[in-house]
Motif scaffolding. Structure first.
Motif, mmCIF file in Angstrom:
data_model
loop_
_atom_site.group_PDB
_atom_site.id
_atom_site.type_symbol
_atom_site.label_atom_id
_atom_site.label_comp_id
_atom_site.label_asym_id
_atom_site.label_seq_id
_atom_site.Cartn_x
_atom_site.Cartn_y
_atom_site.Cartn_z
ATOM 1 N N ASN A 127 -11.412 4.559 -1.028
ATOM 2 C CA ASN A 127 -12.863 4.541 -1.274
ATOM 3 C C ASN A 127 -13.218 4.084 -2.681
ATOM 4 O OD1 ASN A 127 -13.282 5.607 1.353
ATOM 5 N ND2 ASN A 127 -12.889 7.671 0.575
ATOM 6 N N TRP A 128 -12.544 3.039 -3.133
ATOM 7 C CA TRP A 128 -12.767 2.546 -4.503
ATOM 8 C C TRP A 128 -13.287 1.115 -4.469
ATOM 9 C CZ3 TRP A 128 -10.188 -1.758 -6.546
ATOM 10 C CH2 TRP A 128 -10.454 -2.032 -7.898
ATOM 11 N N ASN A 129 -14.158 0.807 -5.423
ATOM 12 C CA ASN A 129 -14.479 -0.582 -5.724
ATOM 13 C C ASN A 129 -14.571 -0.731 -7.233
ATOM 14 O OD1 ASN A 129 -17.315 -0.251 -6.643
ATOM 15 N ND2 ASN A 129 -17.669 0.368 -4.519
ATOM 16 N N VAL A 130 -14.627 -1.959 -7.686
ATOM 17 C CA VAL A 130 -14.450 -2.259 -9.101
ATOM 18 C C VAL A 130 -15.527 -1.659 -10.002
ATOM 19 C CG1 VAL A 130 -15.711 -4.456 -9.141
ATOM 20 C CG2 VAL A 130 -13.697 -4.157 -10.605
ATOM 21 N N SER A 131 -16.666 -1.273 -9.450
ATOM 22 C CA SER A 131 -17.750 -0.734 -10.280
ATOM 23 C C SER A 131 -17.711 0.782 -10.407
ATOM 24 C CB SER A 131 -19.107 -1.156 -9.693
ATOM 25 O OG SER A 131 -19.277 -0.607 -8.396
ATOM 26 N N LYS A 132 -16.772 1.451 -9.740
ATOM 27 C CA LYS A 132 -16.773 2.920 -9.700
ATOM 28 C C LYS A 132 -16.291 3.539 -11.003
ATOM 29 C CE LYS A 132 -16.925 4.646 -5.047
ATOM 30 N NZ LYS A 132 -16.421 5.727 -4.193
ATOM 31 N N ASN A 133 -16.971 4.596 -11.412
ATOM 32 C CA ASN A 133 -16.603 5.346 -12.604
ATOM 33 C C ASN A 133 -15.678 6.513 -12.280
ATOM 34 O OD1 ASN A 133 -17.862 4.017 -14.800
ATOM 35 N ND2 ASN A 133 -19.836 4.750 -14.082
ATOM 36 N N ASN A 134 -15.320 6.675 -11.024
ATOM 37 C CA ASN A 134 -14.343 7.681 -10.631
ATOM 38 C C ASN A 134 -13.628 7.176 -9.388
ATOM 39 O OD1 ASN A 134 -15.687 9.208 -8.092
ATOM 40 N ND2 ASN A 134 -17.275 8.704 -9.596
ATOM 41 N N TRP A 135 -12.396 7.576 -9.225
ATOM 42 C CA TRP A 135 -11.637 7.128 -8.062
ATOM 43 C C TRP A 135 -10.564 8.148 -7.719
ATOM 44 C CZ3 TRP A 135 -11.797 4.678 -12.755
ATOM 45 C CH2 TRP A 135 -10.632 4.646 -13.525
ATOM 46 N N THR A 136 -10.127 8.078 -6.466
ATOM 47 C CA THR A 136 -9.159 9.047 -5.945
ATOM 48 C C THR A 136 -7.961 8.327 -5.354
ATOM 49 O OG1 THR A 136 -10.905 10.644 -5.423
ATOM 50 C CG2 THR A 136 -8.798 10.937 -4.301
ATOM 51 N N GLU A 137 -6.797 8.868 -5.643
ATOM 52 C CA GLU A 137 -5.558 8.402 -5.029
ATOM 53 C C GLU A 137 -4.988 9.542 -4.200
ATOM 54 O OE1 GLU A 137 -4.473 5.677 -8.974
ATOM 55 O OE2 GLU A 137 -3.256 7.441 -8.471
ATOM 56 N N VAL A 138 -4.545 9.243 -3.002
ATOM 57 C CA VAL A 138 -3.963 10.263 -2.132
ATOM 58 C C VAL A 138 -2.495 9.944 -1.904
ATOM 59 C CG1 VAL A 138 -6.166 10.732 -1.011
ATOM 60 C CG2 VAL A 138 -4.607 9.055 0.006
ATOM 61 N N LYS A 139 -1.723 10.976 -1.639
ATOM 62 C CA LYS A 139 -0.283 10.794 -1.449
ATOM 63 C C LYS A 139 -0.008 9.806 -0.316
ATOM 64 C CE LYS A 139 4.049 13.264 -0.616
ATOM 65 N NZ LYS A 139 4.711 14.584 -0.484
ATOM 66 N N ASN A 140 0.923 8.896 -0.568
ATOM 67 C CA ASN A 140 1.340 7.914 0.424
ATOM 68 C C ASN A 140 2.566 8.463 1.157
ATOM 69 O OD1 ASN A 140 2.053 5.675 1.926
ATOM 70 N ND2 ASN A 140 2.702 4.435 0.166
ATOM 71 N N ASP A 141 2.362 8.980 2.361
ATOM 72 C CA ASP A 141 3.460 9.588 3.115
ATOM 73 C C ASP A 141 4.521 8.572 3.526
ATOM 74 O OD1 ASP A 141 2.417 12.152 2.962
ATOM 75 O OD2 ASP A 141 1.162 11.872 4.735
ATOM 76 N N LYS A 142 4.179 7.285 3.455
ATOM 77 C CA LYS A 142 5.150 6.254 3.820
ATOM 78 C C LYS A 142 5.946 5.748 2.610
ATOM 79 C CE LYS A 142 3.078 4.569 8.102
ATOM 80 N NZ LYS A 142 2.105 5.644 8.282
ATOM 81 N N TYR A 143 5.683 6.324 1.446
ATOM 82 C CA TYR A 143 6.446 5.964 0.243
ATOM 83 C C TYR A 143 7.912 6.330 0.452
ATOM 84 C CZ TYR A 143 7.830 6.128 -4.736
ATOM 85 O OH TYR A 143 8.456 5.946 -5.944
ATOM 86 N N TRP A 144 8.815 5.457 0.067
ATOM 87 C CA TRP A 144 10.245 5.656 0.335
ATOM 88 C C TRP A 144 10.790 6.947 -0.280
ATOM 89 C CZ3 TRP A 144 14.146 6.134 -3.286
ATOM 90 C CH2 TRP A 144 13.816 5.809 -4.603
ATOM 91 N N ASN A 145 10.170 7.388 -1.379
ATOM 92 C CA ASN A 145 10.648 8.593 -2.071
ATOM 93 C C ASN A 145 9.576 9.685 -2.057
ATOM 94 O OD1 ASN A 145 12.704 9.928 -3.406
ATOM 95 N ND2 ASN A 145 12.173 9.154 -5.431
ATOM 96 N N ALA A 146 8.853 9.765 -0.933
ATOM 97 C CA ALA A 146 7.722 10.694 -0.835
ATOM 98 C C ALA A 146 8.141 12.141 -1.065
ATOM 99 C CB ALA A 146 7.052 10.549 0.535
ATOM 100 N N LYS A 147 9.390 12.452 -0.819
ATOM 101 C CA LYS A 147 9.844 13.844 -0.969
ATOM 102 C C LYS A 147 9.747 14.344 -2.404
ATOM 103 C CE LYS A 147 14.801 12.751 -1.482
ATOM 104 N NZ LYS A 147 14.641 11.277 -1.419
ATOM 105 N N VAL A 148 9.764 13.428 -3.401
ATOM 106 C CA VAL A 148 9.672 13.869 -4.797
ATOM 107 C C VAL A 148 8.226 14.012 -5.263
ATOM 108 C CG1 VAL A 148 11.845 12.705 -5.307
ATOM 109 C CG2 VAL A 148 9.685 11.589 -5.920
ATOM 110 N N VAL A 149 7.286 13.485 -4.474
ATOM 111 C CA VAL A 149 5.872 13.506 -4.871
ATOM 112 C C VAL A 149 5.270 14.848 -4.468
ATOM 113 C CG1 VAL A 149 3.643 12.350 -4.674
ATOM 114 C CG2 VAL A 149 5.757 11.003 -4.565
ATOM 115 N N LYS A 150 4.892 15.641 -5.450
ATOM 116 C CA LYS A 150 4.375 16.986 -5.191
ATOM 117 C C LYS A 150 2.852 17.025 -5.088
ATOM 118 C CE LYS A 150 8.600 18.412 -5.618
ATOM 119 N NZ LYS A 150 9.391 18.630 -4.383
ATOM 120 N N LEU A 151 2.171 16.038 -5.680
ATOM 121 C CA LEU A 151 0.708 16.046 -5.676
ATOM 122 C C LEU A 151 0.176 15.422 -4.396
ATOM 123 C CD1 LEU A 151 0.145 14.764 -9.335
ATOM 124 C CD2 LEU A 151 -0.134 17.119 -8.525
#
Length: 544
Positions: A214-238
């Motif tokens: 839900n981001w575009n270039v004009s936003k003053n806030n943005w959110t990143e969510v955990k990518n469960d398909k990341y190869w090393n997702a097991k180390v990502v705690k957030l």
């Protein structure tokens, strides 16, 4: 990489408080799996071929993955199975790739690297960062339109074997591969978006620890969510990372004290002094420097060495860093920062080598000599008085800094009148790139821990050389360090020292200070560590 100015402007507290209403308060329980971070500015692009600044680089580091990744100061394999040793006298790197996938489930293949690298060096893309590919076979010839893009020294031997061929050995090549400019790209997403690629999260796919939503270039806030398909997702705690643009120190401190953000970054001035006694205070020394670039193409008098030296020697940098910047910066004589590169044999810091002591005097405060050189320079160029404008960012702290610089120069250089032009960061970058400035306050952050990442900038024709400084002897030394002396550490080190000595004596770029990053980080936030390329690896950050 262009460093976004962190001496920040006033932002109404109420407006930001409305944005942060979902971020918690001092009376609410802190969400263990969400990290809330201040950002000094918006993301300009998420296109790894087009990004030039550290804000975008952090977003790309969070959401994308290349061959390697820095975790703190350690270089670790990412998509590559191992940190590769070159063959063919240091000119060939063959990478075996892990079987990983994009966030849409499609495989990340060697061809995705080939596509991304070719796209970056293609002159049709007009990437300001294409120059960083110099040394990879045919990169410069392709970027100048002399050879087709398919001759670039990269090929997919199969879906999971990537081979890179260099024109000459590059001693820092492995560390360079952790840079976001070398990330793979998913061709269907890039081609579908066209010129809009990287300006909104919709339609983008990611292969890193998090996904931007839900981001575009004009936003003053943005959110990143955990990518469960990341190869090393097991180390990502957030589960989530939330960024909020905070442009005022006091606003940021209020939000931090109210527990509405977990990390307040890039604090400066009086606020930095105020919070330096906090238990959660840290002051990271960055491989980044701020400097003046003088438009030598627009104004021939800036090509006079004495005028440049006089401007440099009129600035009391200790006063600037202590009183104006709140000790969130350090004084160096060169544009190469200290604490980044060390002699392999002696362990000595590059900036402390004997060869740089004599030319270093031209970066030191000496108003008497400055006035003498100024008068001589004016006479040599046929000038009696000079009027010019200093271009800088429009943040509150940047304005104070530039007012200080204006006062120093007008006080110490007779017949000089300075106007200040303070504009938003993106406008300042555009004006710099198009030559629409007299003097600009700009900065660079290391892409990898080697002096050449700074010294390259000031070679003739480099697209980041906004001031158009040119010195044939300097150019030859940089070229020599990359060719005939590339595999001889001692000779290469000396080439870079000699080049730095020329640049410093010439004041081709006038160093102002090395940046420190003052931060406040909650005690329960762990593993938040700076890397040699100036980004943080949030894949391993967690909250207790």
């Amino acid at each position: 990489m262009k460093y976004k100015k962190y001496l920040l402007a006033l932002l109404p507290v109420l407006a930001l408080a409305l944005v942060l209403t979902g971020c918690g308060s001092s009376t609410e329980k802190d969400d263990k799996n969400t990290l809330s971070i201040s950002s000094s500015d918006v993301i300009a692009t998420m296109d790894s071929s087009m990004n030039t600044d550290v804000i975008g680089a952090q977003g790309l580091t969070d959401t994308m993955e290349g061959l390697y990744r820095f975790d703190g100061g350690k270089l670790e394999p990412a998509i590559a199975k191992s940190v590769v040793k070159p063959t063919n006298n240091g000119k060939t790197y063959t990478y075996k790739l892990k079987h990983t996938v994009w966030s849409n489930g499609k495989p990340v293949r060697a061809q995705d690297f080939v596509y991304a690298w070719r796209r970056t060096v293609d002159p049709k893309t007009a990437s300001q960062y294409a120059y960083i590919y110099t040394g990879i076979k045919n990169a410069d010839a392709i970027n100048s339109g002399k050879k087709p893009v398919n001759t670039l020294g990269i090929k997919a031997l199969d879906d999971y074997t990537l081979q890179v061929t260099l024109e000459n050995a590059i001693p820092y090549f492995n560390t360079l591969m952790a840079s976001s400019t070398f990330y793979p790209q998913y061709k269907p997403a890039v081609e579908k978006a066209g010129k809009q690629y990287g300006l909104k999260s919709a339609g983008m796919v990611f292969n890193g620890p998090f996904k931007l939503v839900n981001w575009n270039v004009s936003k003053n806030n943005w959110t990143e969510v955990k990518n469960d398909k990341y190869w090393n997702a097991k180390v990502v705690k957030l589960d989530k990372v939330k960024y909020y643009v905070v442009k005022d120190n006091n606003t940021g401190l209020n939000l931090y004290d109210a527990n509405r953000i977990n990390r307040l970054q890039k604090i400066s001035g009086d606020t930095a002094r105020q919070v330096s006694s906090y238990k959660t205070f840290s002051n990271d020394k960055l491989a980044a420097t701020f400097y003046f670039e003088l438009n030598q193409k627009k104004y021939p008098f800036f090509r006079n060495k004495k005028i440049r030296q006089a401007i440099s020697m009129s600035i009391n940098r200790e006063q600037l860093t202590d009183n104006v910047l709140g000790k969130t910066a350090g004084v160096d004589d060169t544009v190469v920062p200290s604490g980044m590169s060390y002699n392999e044999k002696t362990g000595k810091d590059f900036t402390k080598e004997e060869a740089l002591k004599a030319p270093g005097k031209y970066s030191q405060y000496n108003p008497k000599l400055a006035k003498k050189l100024w008068k001589e320079g004016l006479k040599e160029t046929g000038q009696k008085k000079l009027n010019f404008t200093i271009l800088g960012d429009d943040t509150d702290g940047a304005k104070k800094q530039n007012e200080y610089l204006q006062g120093q120069l007008e006080k110490n250089l007779p017949g000089l009148n300075i106007t200040l032009q303070n504009v938003p960061f993106k406008s300042r970058l555009n004006k710099s790139m198009t030559g629409d400035f007299d003097i600009v306050v700009t900065a660079w952050n290391a892409d990898f821990p080697d002096p050449v990442t700074f010294l390259d900038l000031f070679t003739t024709g480099n697209p980041q050389n906004d001031g158009k400084y040119s010195n044939k002897e300097y150019d030859a030394l940089i070229k020599k360090s990359k060719t005939t002396d590339a595999t001889d550490p001692e000779a290469r080190w000396q080439d870079l020292l000699d080049a730095t000595a020329i640049l410093t004596e010439d004041q081709g770029a006038i160093p102002l200070y090395q940046t420190y990053q003052a931060n406040l980080t909650r005690e329960n936030v762990k593993n938040y560590r700076i890397t040699p390329n100036g980004s943080y690896n949030l894949a391993t950050v967690y909250k207790k």
